[in-house]
Enzyme design. Sequence first.
Site, mmCIF file in Angstrom:
data_model
loop_
_atom_site.group_PDB
_atom_site.id
_atom_site.type_symbol
_atom_site.label_atom_id
_atom_site.label_comp_id
_atom_site.label_asym_id
_atom_site.label_seq_id
_atom_site.Cartn_x
_atom_site.Cartn_y
_atom_site.Cartn_z
ATOM 1 C CG LEU A 115 7.649 45.014 -50.771
ATOM 2 C CD1 LEU A 115 8.123 44.634 -52.081
ATOM 3 C CD2 LEU A 115 7.459 46.408 -50.833
ATOM 4 C CG HIS A 116 7.450 37.925 -49.586
ATOM 5 N ND1 HIS A 116 8.675 37.293 -49.713
ATOM 6 C CD2 HIS A 116 6.683 37.857 -50.683
ATOM 7 C CE1 HIS A 116 8.635 36.623 -50.740
ATOM 8 N NE2 HIS A 116 7.442 36.907 -51.466
ATOM 9 C CB ALA A 117 11.549 38.241 -46.216
#
Length: 89
Positions: free
Chosen positions: A14-16
């Site tokens: 769940l990165h940017a």
Amino acid sequence: MIDTTIDVINKLGLHARASGKLIEVTTKFSASIQIGKGDKLVDAKNIMSLLMLGAGKGITLRLVIDGADEDKALEEIQMLFAAKFYEAE
């Protein structure tokens, strides 16, 4: 109220960019949507909260949705996670 889990299966977690795509989905709904690890839930409509989760690949997250459109919200969130946030692997 829906209280379920969802697995992070995309390579980068769940990165940017993935968080941004999740925000695009969650903000369409009036239901309260919270996501997190165990009892540590955050607002799934707040990008900073999502990024602070540090949810990498292989993590199982708890998803709590409460509101009139909760079923549709769950369906769209599950589709997004299953599609690995539409990222090339």
